[in-house]
Structures are given as structure tokens and as C-alpha cells.
Motif scaffolding. Structure first.
Motif, short mmCIF file in Angstrom:
data_model
loop_
_atom_site.label_atom_id
_atom_site.label_comp_id
_atom_site.label_asym_id
_atom_site.label_seq_id
_atom_site.Cartn_x
_atom_site.Cartn_y
_atom_site.Cartn_z
N LEU A 79 11.43 17.94 -8.29
CA LEU A 79 12.89 17.31 -7.27
C LEU A 79 12.27 15.90 -6.39
O LEU A 79 12.38 15.40 -6.48
N LEU A 80 10.88 16.38 -5.50
CA LEU A 80 10.21 15.77 -5.13
C LEU A 80 9.21 15.56 -5.75
O LEU A 80 9.88 13.49 -4.38
N GLY A 81 8.59 14.88 -6.04
CA GLY A 81 8.14 13.59 -6.94
C GLY A 81 9.59 12.91 -7.16
O GLY A 81 9.58 11.06 -7.18
N VAL A 82 10.59 12.95 -7.21
CA VAL A 82 11.42 12.04 -8.45
C VAL A 82 12.11 11.91 -6.57
O VAL A 82 11.95 10.43 -6.48
N ALA A 83 12.30 12.25 -5.90
CA ALA A 83 12.47 11.95 -4.68
C ALA A 83 11.77 10.66 -3.66
O ALA A 83 12.82 9.88 -3.50
N LEU A 84 10.78 11.16 -3.90
CA LEU A 84 9.38 10.48 -3.53
C LEU A 84 9.89 9.06 -4.28
O LEU A 84 9.75 7.60 -3.29
N VAL A 134 1.35 8.85 -5.75
CA VAL A 134 1.62 10.69 -5.20
C VAL A 134 3.39 11.32 -5.91
O VAL A 134 3.52 12.32 -6.51
N GLY A 135 4.34 10.36 -6.24
CA GLY A 135 5.48 11.02 -6.90
C GLY A 135 4.85 11.48 -8.45
O GLY A 135 5.44 12.20 -8.61
N VAL A 136 4.27 10.42 -9.24
CA VAL A 136 4.33 10.62 -10.98
C VAL A 136 3.09 12.27 -10.97
O VAL A 136 3.92 12.28 -11.72
N LEU A 137 2.33 12.11 -10.01
CA LEU A 137 1.41 13.03 -9.92
C LEU A 137 2.08 13.92 -9.61
O LEU A 137 2.02 15.71 -10.62
N PHE A 138 3.25 14.11 -8.79
CA PHE A 138 3.89 15.72 -8.20
C PHE A 138 5.28 16.27 -9.56
O PHE A 138 5.52 17.01 -10.39
N ILE A 139 5.42 14.59 -10.64
CA ILE A 139 6.12 15.24 -11.62
C ILE A 139 5.78 15.20 -13.08
O ILE A 139 5.99 16.05 -12.99
N PHE A 140 4.48 14.89 -13.11
CA PHE A 140 3.58 15.40 -14.47
C PHE A 140 3.26 16.95 -14.18
O PHE A 140 3.42 17.68 -15.25
N SER A 141 2.68 16.93 -13.40
CA SER A 141 2.27 18.22 -12.35
C SER A 141 3.69 19.33 -12.88
O SER A 141 3.63 20.80 -13.05
N GLY A 142 4.91 19.36 -11.72
CA GLY A 142 5.89 19.75 -12.09
C GLY A 142 6.67 19.66 -13.88
O GLY A 142 6.44 21.26 -13.90
N PHE A 143 6.18 18.89 -14.44
CA PHE A 143 6.84 18.67 -15.84
C PHE A 143 6.11 19.84 -16.73
O PHE A 143 6.79 20.45 -18.31
N LEU A 196 1.22 -1.53 -0.34
CA LEU A 196 0.00 -0.23 0.30
C LEU A 196 0.24 1.02 0.48
O LEU A 196 0.71 2.54 -0.80
N VAL A 197 1.65 1.21 0.97
CA VAL A 197 2.88 2.03 0.90
C VAL A 197 3.43 2.64 -0.32
O VAL A 197 3.84 3.79 -0.84
N HIS A 198 3.62 1.34 -1.04
CA HIS A 198 4.69 1.99 -2.29
C HIS A 198 3.77 2.32 -3.45
O HIS A 198 3.88 3.36 -4.35
N ILE A 199 2.33 1.82 -4.05
CA ILE A 199 0.66 1.82 -4.88
C ILE A 199 1.10 3.69 -4.08
O ILE A 199 1.20 4.21 -5.13
N THR A 200 1.25 3.82 -2.95
CA THR A 200 0.83 5.76 -2.68
C THR A 200 2.11 6.20 -2.82
O THR A 200 1.71 7.51 -3.65
N ARG A 201 3.17 6.12 -3.05
CA ARG A 201 4.01 6.64 -3.20
C ARG A 201 3.91 6.67 -5.08
O ARG A 201 4.60 7.37 -4.71
N PHE A 202 4.60 5.75 -5.02
CA PHE A 202 4.27 6.01 -6.77
C PHE A 202 3.06 6.64 -7.41
O PHE A 202 3.60 8.16 -8.25
#
Length: 321
Positions: free
Chosen positions: A65-70, A12-21, A4-10
Motif C-alpha cells: 500500500l505504501l509503495g502504491v501510495a508513493l 522506492v515505490g516499485v521496490l516496496f511493491i515488489f518486496s511486498g508482492f 530527481l524526486v520522480h525517479i526516486t519516488r518510482f
């Protein structure tokens, strides 16, 4: 729980990277959005308007950066806490905007995906819940591969993001999601969708002292628009080269027009000072900012279709038939 943590992490991380890009490829669009937020009619903190661009760049790169870091598991506690601070900031900002109906488009996904204020707010509610969950499970966020791999990935993400930002600011967005992108037809963009919503282009006018010349100009085969949304803020070092470009275009059979939202006195002063071989037409400032992220910038039209557009620094790359 780990799954569950890995799914949530994925997510959130992808969403922040996409939003930033999608904002990284057009940081000036985010600058305009923060200027709107800082204005007297919204948050009433106009003293921050001059800092809108660096503020936008900082948040955009931080999102990536935070999306990638996560995703790679770099400094989990620091990363999740930083994400939490950022999402709470956006949570209150979008909540205020939605409740008081201040900003119709938050710009969370740039011009790539348009969300209503309430859709944006609900998105931030979900993100806040997910990041709160991760904040209690940071021990389960493990780094990928070797101990030093996550740090290297984050570092190179910073380098690449910074380079893209520099390139885009010096030229134009590397991906253009707007209805005035190269290849887009402006008259077609003016057509009303079947659902009855506003067309993507609904405020394109080029007015002289008496009439709107846009319908006539959009039928012409060879048109050059020199766009300077605000001459008080324009790079005046561009106009000697614009003068040469305009003379060349006219010899090639092009009609050349200026487009600006500035007052006529500064327009006439600019024409006289640089001996420009064209007149300026009036157009709404927001529309001009949407058309091209350069002040001044050059757009070439053929029967209403955008065939080329350039930052004034790249004026030598323009090709006339």
C-alpha cells in the motif's frame, strides 16, 4: 529537482511493491521468518511468536500500500513518514542480524531472491537515504490524475491484497519460488552448483527407525507424501479425508508415506485414531515447512518430480492416474 524526486519516488515505490508482492503470495513463509527473528536465539522475544502471522500480514500489505501510495501520490507526507518508520525498523533489524550473524536470510524478497545479511543491510542503507531525501521534498510529490484517483487506487490495492492473502492462507501460495514447486525435480535440486555452493535441496531425508528411505522413494513412480511438520499444531479435522485419499491412492497403485518431525508417540496415536493406512517417516521440520505451506498437506511425486501438491482443504482436487 522534480525529475530527481520522480525517479526516486518510482524506484522506492516499485521496490516496496515488489518486496511486498513476492511475500504476499506466500505469507506463511514470512510468518516462519518472523518466528525465527522472535526466537530466543535471535531477538529473544518469544512471547511474540504466536503473533508472527498477523504481524507478517500487516507488514506485507503495508509495504504494498505504501509503495502504491508513493507512486500515485496519495497523502505524500503520511506515506513518506510511514515508509521512513518502516525502513528504519528494517535497517536496525537487518543490521543486527548481519553484525551478529543471527539470520542467514532476512526474507526481504521471500523465496524469490535470496540475499546475504550484509547485502540486505546495504540495501536498507540505500533505501533509508532515498526515503530521507523524499521526506525533505514531499511538496514535489504530486498526485496522479484527479484528486480522488490516488485514494481509489490505494483502496483497491488494499482489497486485492486482502483477497490474495485470504486465498493463499486457505489454499497454497499462488506463485511457488521454492525448490519443491510443482514441476521441480528433487534429485536434480540436490546436485551441487558449479560454483560449489550448497544445492537448493540439501536436507531432504525421510527416515524410519534405521535408514534414510529418501533415495529409494525418489526413484518410485507413484508416491504420495502426507506432510504434517508438527502434529501438535496440525488440523486434525483433515485426517478423515486424508484416510479416504490414502485408501484411494493405494488402490491406484501409489505408495503412501507420512512425513513429520513429531515424536513417535503422537504419530502412533494419530495412525491408530484415524486408522491411517501408512506409516510416518521422520524429516526435519524446516524442510517440511519449505516443501508445503500446509499442516497437513499432500505432495505427489513421480521419480522425484513434484507433480502435484495440495492444502488438505483441497484434497478432493487430487487426481490419481
Amino acid at each position: 529537482m522534480k525529475i530527481l524526486v520522480h525517479i526516486t519516488r518510482f524506484i522506492v515505490g516499485v521496490l516496496f511493491i515488489f518486496s511486498g508482492f513476492v511475500k504476499l503470495v506466500d505469507p506463511i513463509g514470512s510468518q516462519y521468518k518472523f518466528e525465527e527473528y522472535f526466537s530466543e536465539s535471535v531477538l529473544n522475544i518469544p512471547f511474540l511468536i504466536p503473533y508472527a502471522l498477523p504481524f507478517a500480514i500487516f507488514l506485507i500489505i503495508a509495504e504494498i500500500l505504501l509503495g502504491v501510495a508513493l507512486l500515485v501520490g496519495w497523502k505524500p507526507k503520511f506515506t513518506v513518514r510511514s515508509l521512513l518508520i518502516m525502513v528504519i525498523f528494517f535497517f536496525f533489524l537487518t543490521g543486527y542480524s548481519a553484525y551478529f550473524d543471527k539470520v542467514t536470510d532476512c526474507g526481504c524478497f521471500g523465496d524469490a531472491i535470496k540475499l546475504t545479511p550484509w547485502q540486505t543491510f546495504y540495501k536498507d542503507v540505500v533505501l533509508t537515504v532515498l526515503i530521507f531525501f523524499l521526506s525533505y521534498k514531499t511538496k514535489l510529490i504530486t498526485p496522479l490524475k484527479s484528486k480522488y484517483f490516488p485514494g481509489k487506487v490505494v483502496f483497491w490495492s488494499l482489497i486485492i491484497s486482502s483477497f490474495i492473502t485470504y486465498y493463499v492462507l486457505a489454499h497454497l501460495p499462488i506463485i511457488d519460488f521454492r525448490p519443491y514447486a510443482i514441476g521441480k525435480n528433487i534429485p536434480k535440486g540436490m546436485e551441487y552448483p558449479e560454483d560449489g555452493s550448497l544445492p537448493k535441496v540439501h536436507d531432504f531425508m525421510l527416515e524410519d527407525s534405521q535408514n534414510d528411505l529418501a533415495p529409494e522413494i525418489l526413484k518410485m513412480k507413484k508416491v504420495v507424501l502426507v506432510i504434517a511438520y508438527n502434529l501438535d499444531k496440525a488440523d486434525f479435522e483433515a485426517f478423515p479425508d486424508i484416510k479416504k485419499m490414502a485408501d484411494k491412492a493405494i488402490k491406484k497403485g501409489y505408495k503412501v508415506y507420512g512425513a513429520s518431525a513429531s515424536f513417535s508417540d503422537i504419530l502412533q496415536m494419530t495412525i491408530k485414531k484415524f486408522d491411517l493406512p501408512f506409516d510416518f517417516l521422520f524429516c526435519d521440520e524446516t524442510t517440511l515447512k519449505t516443501i508445503i505451506r500446509s499442516n497437513p498437506g499432500i505432495v505427489i511425486l513421480n521419480e522425484g518430480t513434484v507433480v502435484d501438491k495440495r492444502n488438505w482443504r483441497d484434497i478432493e482436487d487430487l487426481k490419481f492416474e
